[in-house]
Design an enzyme around this catalytic site. Structure first.
Site, PDB file in Angstrom:
ATOM      1  N   ASP A 124     -12.790 -50.953  30.811  1.00 28.90           N
ATOM      2  CA  ASP A 124     -11.873 -52.063  30.603  1.00 28.90           C
ATOM      3  C   ASP A 124     -10.590 -51.624  29.889  1.00 28.90           C
ATOM      4  O   ASP A 124      -9.491 -51.909  30.347  1.00 28.90           O
ATOM      5  CB  ASP A 124     -12.552 -53.191  29.811  1.00 28.90           C
ATOM      6  N   GLY A 160     -26.214 -77.805  38.563  1.00 33.11           N
ATOM      7  CA  GLY A 160     -26.425 -77.926  37.127  1.00 33.11           C
ATOM      8  C   GLY A 160     -27.827 -78.411  36.866  1.00 33.11           C
ATOM      9  O   GLY A 160     -28.476 -78.957  37.771  1.00 33.11           O
ATOM     10  N   CYS A 193     -25.565 -79.096  45.249  1.00 30.40           N
ATOM     11  CA  CYS A 193     -26.725 -79.467  44.451  1.00 30.40           C
ATOM     12  C   CYS A 193     -26.374 -80.593  43.475  1.00 30.40           C
ATOM     13  O   CYS A 193     -26.076 -81.691  43.897  1.00 30.40           O
ATOM     14  CB  CYS A 193     -27.242 -78.209  43.750  1.00 30.40           C
ATOM     15  N   TYR A 194     -26.347 -80.353  42.172  1.00 28.51           N
ATOM     16  CA  TYR A 194     -25.968 -81.429  41.243  1.00 28.51           C
ATOM     17  C   TYR A 194     -24.575 -81.977  41.583  1.00 28.51           C
ATOM     18  O   TYR A 194     -24.299 -83.164  41.405  1.00 28.51           O
ATOM     19  CB  TYR A 194     -26.008 -80.908  39.801  1.00 28.51           C
ATOM     20  N   HIS A 237     -28.037 -74.106  47.984  1.00 26.35           N
ATOM     21  CA  HIS A 237     -27.020 -73.240  47.388  1.00 26.35           C
ATOM     22  C   HIS A 237     -26.451 -72.239  48.395  1.00 26.35           C
ATOM     23  O   HIS A 237     -27.098 -71.240  48.685  1.00 26.35           O
ATOM     24  CB  HIS A 237     -27.631 -72.466  46.211  1.00 26.35           C
ATOM     25  N   LYS A 280     -15.865 -57.940  36.488  1.00 29.99           N
ATOM     26  CA  LYS A 280     -15.976 -56.495  36.260  1.00 29.99           C
ATOM     27  C   LYS A 280     -15.676 -55.660  37.511  1.00 29.99           C
ATOM     28  O   LYS A 280     -14.958 -54.664  37.448  1.00 29.99           O
ATOM     29  CB  LYS A 280     -17.396 -56.174  35.765  1.00 29.99           C
TER      30      LYS A 280
END
Ligand code: XMP
Length: 533
Positions: A235, A63, A90-91, A177, A389
């Site tokens: 969709d 974040g 990370c955060y 990350h 998706k």
């Protein structure tokens, strides 16, 4: 805060607490690629709610904040004593260190980019990964003292605590990350966490999703009827196929021809769904209605509004007709069509829970068949709410939809109207349809159609001088818009081979009556948009 989740408890599940990282969705994707169900929840979910959801593991996302900032998002510290493994990224790592008695400092320099991690302690997280790893950093804070019970598991040149762990309590933290492609072996780190530390089973597969989704829909709708606005896009098509499998003739699809479709589009939809799938399909040809409302209109937003409003009216009228037809056939029930099905996807759902999500300024009023319910007192059926998706595409293929439907390029709800600059008339529509057909067929023939995000023609309100034989011409200009993109939010023009561009251009100016010039749009988004209106 209550968090609604729809995952069946039978699944192994990883919860991802969202602290606002641009990569939160990527983490969720990576976990699902491991065939483990993952769900994103707000960072401030309580430990009691987490217990309720019974995840096998928790990931704290990165974040943009700094832990000591006023208003910095803070996790409920009780989550660390639930006995559920936690991985802070990370955060997320800073949160872990901060709340468990460690020390976090702003390192004085922000570290972005590639780094090398040296693995120091044989952590289970790095099982099978050797002694060194390329990793991707993007952070400003740094852990400078570990909480009690923790030890270092890996170092970089700039940090002694780039990877840390408390294996007793199953708490792990990474300053880099693992979810991004620039950490090439990040997937294996996540694998170790998910399979070996959290003991998740690989039970998130499309087959199981479809079965469970069908079961959920049956439970939700009982013997009531469901209506679906079928646009022919991916969709709504997948929703149609899935609901048809789940509830058969309790589903009726309404397909509205607004007169702004591509060539033969209405035939394709009727063939795929009516003939192949035997879906109950109501085809409404409202072309005249839309085109007469659009007569004389040139302002893009006005066009979009007219089309959106008109669609709602036509759709509403069509459902009333359906009811009347059913009554005539003796199939009408009091209450009629209680449910409206929609192709809402997971990214639409999580945007509403994410922090710092400034609703982007409205650039264009997007219209799709999802804009219906507020005016129409339906309960919603949204069987794709959990899917990304590409998972929707997998589901579509598994349900037997043809490739042309499952992998088709996005097409805007207002159709060709936003690709005809200036007034939309039957003549200009037929010019654009002819040009568009050539673009699609040449893109397919050259094997480029499925490689790009979108490829289409735009008819400009510009006439230019040309020469054909010995004759001077004064005719229309067509622009080609062919872009690559991940999600439609940003895009770049495709460097198509010149030969292909030449073929498309030659064919359009030779075969489409009324066009004597073709241009290639070389703008990226931003600052342009993909559609011209
Ligand atoms: P823009 O033009 O905003 O388009 O860069 C981004 C993506 O959205 C599609 N688009 C729409 N899709 N209803 C839709 O369902 C709409 O009204 C609409 N307008 C644009 C566009 O084709 C591109 O993929």
């Amino acid at each position: 805060m209550t968090v609604k989740t729809s995952a069946p408890p039978a699944h192994s599940k990883i919860l991802i607490l969202d602290f606002g990282s641009q990569y939160t969705q990527v983490i969720a994707r990576r976990i699902r690629e491991l065939q483990v169900y993952s769900e994103i929840v707000p960072f401030n979910i309580s430990s009691a709610e987490i217990e309720n959801l019974q995840p096998k593991g928790i990931i704290l996302s990165g974040g943009p904040a700094s832990v000591y900032e006023k208003d910095a998002p803070q996790v409920d510290p009780k989550i660390f004593s639930l006995g559920i493994p936690v991985l802070g990224i990370c955060y997320g790592l800073m949160q872990m260190a901060h709340h468990l008695g460690g020390q976090v400092e702003f390192s004085g320099r922000r570290e972005f980019g590639a780094g090398m991690l040296r693995i120091t302690n044989g952590s289970e997280l790095f099982d099978g990964l050797g002694a060194q790893l390329d990793v991707w950093n993007s952070h400003g804070d740094e852990v400078t003292a570990l909480p009690k019970g923790f030890r270092a598991a890996g170092q970089t040149d700039s940090s002694n605590f780039a990877a840390v762990e408390d294996p007793q309590r199953k708490l792990y933290g990474l300053q880099f990350h693992p979810e991004v492609a620039h950490t090439p072996r990040g997937k294996e780190i996540l694998q170790n966490f998910v399979y070996h530390i959290c003991h998740c089973a690989m039970d998130w597969t499309m087959g199981s999703f479809i079965e469970e989704a069908c079961e959920r829909v049956r439970r939700q709708v009982g013997d009531a009827k469901v209506v679906l606005g079928l646009s022919g896009g991916v969709d709504s098509s997948v929703v149609a196929a899935l609901l048809h499998k789940a509830i058969g003739d309790q589903l009726t699809c309404i397909f509205v021809n607004n007169g702004l479709l591509r060539d033969r589009e209405e035939e394709v939809v009727q063939r795929v769904f009516g003939e192949n799938f035997h879906v109950r399909l109501k085809y409404v040809d409202a072309s005249d209605r839309f085109l007469s409302k659009l007569r004389g209109v040139t302002e893009p937003e006005t066009k979009r509004k007219i089309i959106g409003n008109e669609f709602i009216e036509v759709f509403q009228h069509a459902t009333e007709e359906l009811l009347a037809e059913d009554r005539q056939n003796g199939a009408g029930k009091p209450g009629g069509y209680k449910f409206l099905a929609q192709g809402t996807l997971y990214p639409d759902v999580i945007e509403s829970v994410s922090i710092g999500g400034n609703p982007a300024q409205v650039i264009k009023t997007h219209h799709n068949v999802g804009g219906l319910p507020e005016k129409m007192h339906f309960a919603l059926v949204e069987p794709l709410r959990q899917l990304f998706k590409d998972e929707v595409r997998q589901a579509g293929s598994q349900l037997g939809l043809p490739k042309e439907v499952v992998y088709r390029q996005p097409f805007p709800g207002p159709g060709l109207a936003v690709r005809i600059l200036g007034e939309v008339t039957p003549e200009r529509l037929s010019i654009l349809r002819a040009a568009d057909t050539i673009v699609q067929s040449e893109m397919e023939a050259a094997d480029w159609y499925y490689k790009v995000w979108q490829s289409f023609a735009v008819l400009l309100p510009v006439q230019t001088v040309g020469v054909m034989g010995d004759q001077r011409t004064y005719e229309n200009t067509v622009a080609l818009r062919i872009v690559e993109s991940q999600d439609g939010m940003t895009a770049d023009w495709v460097r198509l081979p010149y030969e292909l561009l030449a073929r498309i251009s030659n064919r359009i100016s030779n075969e489409v009556k009324g066009v004597n010039r073709v241009c290639y749009d070389i703008s990226s988004k931003p600052p342009s948009t993909i559609e011209w209106e």
